[in-house]
Motif scaffolding. Structure first.
Motif, PDB file in Angstrom:
ATOM      1  N   LEU A   1       0.834  -1.206   0.000  1.00  0.00           N
ATOM      2  CA  LEU A   1       0.000   0.000   0.000  1.00  0.00           C
ATOM      3  C   LEU A   1       0.869   1.255   0.000  1.00  0.00           C
ATOM      4  CD1 LEU A   1      -2.846  -1.028   2.467  1.00  0.00           C
ATOM      5  CD2 LEU A   1      -2.901  -0.994  -0.031  1.00  0.00           C
ATOM      6  N   THR A   2       1.950   1.218   0.763  1.00  0.00           N
ATOM      7  CA  THR A   2       2.867   2.356   0.787  1.00  0.00           C
ATOM      8  C   THR A   2       3.483   2.579  -0.588  1.00  0.00           C
ATOM      9  OG1 THR A   2       3.410   1.941   3.108  1.00  0.00           O
ATOM     10  CG2 THR A   2       4.943   3.313   1.858  1.00  0.00           C
TER      11      THR A   2
ATOM     12  N   SER B   1       2.321   1.530  -3.500  1.00  0.00           N
ATOM     13  CA  SER B   1       1.267   1.940  -4.438  1.00  0.00           C
ATOM     14  C   SER B   1       0.929   3.420  -4.281  1.00  0.00           C
ATOM     15  CB  SER B   1       0.005   1.092  -4.221  1.00  0.00           C
ATOM     16  OG  SER B   1       0.247  -0.265  -4.515  1.00  0.00           O
ATOM     17  N   ASP B   2       0.877   3.896  -3.046  1.00  0.00           N
ATOM     18  CA  ASP B   2       0.606   5.317  -2.816  1.00  0.00           C
ATOM     19  C   ASP B   2       1.700   6.198  -3.416  1.00  0.00           C
ATOM     20  OD1 ASP B   2      -1.761   4.869  -1.487  1.00  0.00           O
ATOM     21  OD2 ASP B   2      -0.861   4.900   0.521  1.00  0.00           O
ATOM     22  N   CYS B   3       2.944   5.775  -3.236  1.00  0.00           N
ATOM     23  CA  CYS B   3       4.066   6.544  -3.798  1.00  0.00           C
ATOM     24  C   CYS B   3       4.022   6.557  -5.321  1.00  0.00           C
ATOM     25  CB  CYS B   3       5.389   5.948  -3.317  1.00  0.00           C
ATOM     26  SG  CYS B   3       5.703   6.141  -1.557  1.00  0.00           S
TER      27      CYS B   3
ATOM     28  N   GLU C   1       1.363   6.169  -7.187  1.00  0.00           N
ATOM     29  CA  GLU C   1       0.224   6.995  -7.589  1.00  0.00           C
ATOM     30  C   GLU C   1       0.602   8.479  -7.568  1.00  0.00           C
ATOM     31  OE1 GLU C   1      -4.544   7.347  -6.576  1.00  0.00           O
ATOM     32  OE2 GLU C   1      -3.140   6.889  -4.950  1.00  0.00           O
ATOM     33  N   ARG C   2       1.358   8.877  -6.558  1.00  0.00           N
ATOM     34  CA  ARG C   2       1.782  10.278  -6.457  1.00  0.00           C
ATOM     35  C   ARG C   2       2.702  10.643  -7.627  1.00  0.00           C
ATOM     36  NH1 ARG C   2       3.907   9.810  -1.955  1.00  0.00           N
ATOM     37  NH2 ARG C   2       2.055  10.207  -0.708  1.00  0.00           N
TER      38      ARG C   2
ATOM     39  N   GLY D   1      -4.323  -3.407  -6.155  1.00  0.00           N
ATOM     40  CA  GLY D   1      -3.449  -2.346  -6.653  1.00  0.00           C
ATOM     41  C   GLY D   1      -3.822  -1.911  -8.059  1.00  0.00           C
TER      42      GLY D   1
ATOM     43  N   MET E   1      -6.777   0.270  -8.074  1.00  0.00           N
ATOM     44  CA  MET E   1      -6.439   1.564  -7.486  1.00  0.00           C
ATOM     45  C   MET E   1      -5.769   2.486  -8.506  1.00  0.00           C
ATOM     46  SD  MET E   1      -3.808   2.148  -4.300  1.00  0.00           S
ATOM     47  CE  MET E   1      -3.046   3.731  -3.972  1.00  0.00           C
ATOM     48  N   LEU E   2      -4.863   1.934  -9.315  1.00  0.00           N
ATOM     49  CA  LEU E   2      -4.063   2.762 -10.221  1.00  0.00           C
ATOM     50  C   LEU E   2      -4.543   2.761 -11.673  1.00  0.00           C
ATOM     51  CD1 LEU E   2      -0.367   2.285  -9.043  1.00  0.00           C
ATOM     52  CD2 LEU E   2      -2.028   4.004  -8.398  1.00  0.00           C
TER      53      LEU E   2
END
Length: 454
Positions: A130-131, A133-135, A137-138, A171, A174-175
């Motif tokens: 999750l970490t 994937s968040d990075c 996405e940013r 994931g 999400m993306l």
């Protein structure tokens, strides 16, 4: 001489061993004083030289014992230390993805790309998916074109690392919206759009292969990109803008990867729609796009023949004539390497269309090998190789996802006796073929389940 039962330095009896050796050394020095007039007088050697000679035996014995003491557990300690160091470096790379400096973020993405390509990191990434994937996405939302391209590639590798399970599917959902937005944005970087096209194809293939809705959405999206290269109503190919041929190539290859998952009912529609248009695209001015088109035509024909043994291409005579022309192309205005590559590929395509003859290739890794003996198998292998580069062989050897896709079974655990009793090349070929056929049957069952959705 006593040895430590534990593999760790400084534990057990090694301390007493060193004391014993020290006592022997002192004893040897004392003995030398008595030999000083005799031995020294005959040889002319100094006290230090004699001391060195006498103690060399004890020193070597001590070193040998130390090696044996450490051998039982030293390798495990070293391996654990190396693993911890690797994870620390990876944690730092993940932290770098959140840095304010674009240069630092790019360096972090490149380091992750290399690490994800070259080794299996499932346990490490499951805890941090999750970490990561968040990075990513940013980076996809706010980064430059170069950063977006790198992030899309790393995301593809993340899905492969996670093995296509629920984590990878989560994931992907999400993306996927941001990957889609970049792909369809005409103002975005061409490199970023190409990378997003490959990521959509690969991530859908490994993460959402059993979800008919996700599959059909991804197919339609990729179609909308490369179909802009199709001839217009007058039969004329449009003049591509700079860089768009590479984008069309990436979208077509990602689409053809997903086509291998389609049920027969959907394949029939795709064959009727795309084969005639793709034949016209063989006249494209871009060599890489021509080659991608030729390989896709061969793949579609192969899938058509799997559905119906009597499948024939409309106007096959015209298609074969065009393929022969490309297989013998000698135009001097094209680069020599381009001509050579094009001739090689189109000879294979022509032989398959005319004679159903495929040039088999064997990919070796470790003591194993996988046979690439069909256009479908080649498209799947090439798709993974495009993203993982040379690391694809490591993943074929150890990654359960790739081993499942290519019918290789669980990763092998080899020892000296296994290596000395390898099965014959022919037996390996039969095993690989049988395993792949079994997997194909299983995937066909999944196709049938998806048919209603489509």
């Amino acid at each position: 001489m006593p040895r430590s039962k534990k593999g760790k330095r400084g534990s057990g009896k090694p301390g007493s061993l060193r004391q014993e050796v020290l006592q022997l050394q002192l004893s040897a020095k004392a003995s030398l004083k008595g030999l000083k007039n005799g031995v020294k007088g005959e040889s002319g050697a100094s006290d230090d030289e004699l001391t060195s000679d006498v103690l060399s035996h004890y020193s070597s014995a001590s070193e040998t014992t130390s090696v044996l003491e450490e051998g039982t557990g030293g390798e495990q300690v070293d391996e654990q230390t190396a693993q911890e160091e690797t994870e620390d470096k990876l944690k730092q790379c993940i932290d770098n993805l959140m840095d304010k400096s674009a240069k630092t973020r790019l360096a972090g993405l490149e380091s992750l790309r290399q690490a994800f390509s070259s080794r299996l990191l499932y346990d490490f990434l499951t805890e941090r998916r999750l970490t990561v994937s968040d990075c990513l996405e940013r980076s996809l939302k706010k980064g430059s074109g170069e950063e977006q391209a790198a992030a899309a590639t790393v995301f593809s590798l993340l899905c492969i690392q996670l093995g296509g399970g629920d984590e990878a599917e989560e994931g992907f959902k999400m993306l996927r919206p941001i990957l889609t937005a970049i792909l369809m944005d005409n103002s975005a970087s061409i490199a970023a759009r190409q990378s997003c096209a490959r990521a959509l194809g690969m991530c859908c293939y490994v993460s959402a292969a059993e979800d008919g809705e996700d599959l059909i959405k991804s197919l339609a999206l990729l179609e909308s990109v490369f179909m802009s290269s199709y001839p217009n109503r007058e039969g004329t190919l449009p003049t591509p803008k700079p860089g768009t041929s590479g984008l069309h190539t990436a979208a077509l290859q990602a689409w053809s990867l997903l086509v291998t998952l389609c049920p027969a009912s959907r394949l029939t529609v795709l064959l009727d729609l795309h084969l005639p248009k793709l034949q016209a695209c063989l006249e494209s001015n871009d060599v890489n796009y021509r080659i991608a088109v030729g390989e896709t035509i061969a793949l579609l024909v192969e899938l058509g023949r799997d559905i119906d043994e009597g499948f024939e291409v409309d106007d096959s005579e015209s298609l074969c004539q065009c393929l022969k022309s490309l297989a013998t192309d000698g135009n001097k205005h094209r680069a020599k390497n381009d001509r050579r590559k094009q001739r090689s590929i189109f000879r294979e395509v022509l032989h398959y269309i005319e004679n159903e003859d495929f040039t088999e290739e064997k990919i070796r890794f470790g003591v194993e090998g996988v046979y690439i003996d069909s256009w479908m198998r080649r498209r799947i292998y090439d798709a993974f190789k495009e993203i993982m580069e040379s690391g694809v062989r490591h993943h074929l050897q150890f990654n359960p996802l790739l081993r499942d896709i290519f019918g290789l079974g669980p990763p092998l655990i080899l020892d000296a006796t296994v290596k000395g009793n390898k099965i014959s090349r022919f037996e390996k070929h039969l095993f690989n073929s049988a395993a792949f056929k079994a997997r194909t049957k299983q995937r066909n069952k999944v196709r049938d389940k998806r048919a209603d959705v489509m």
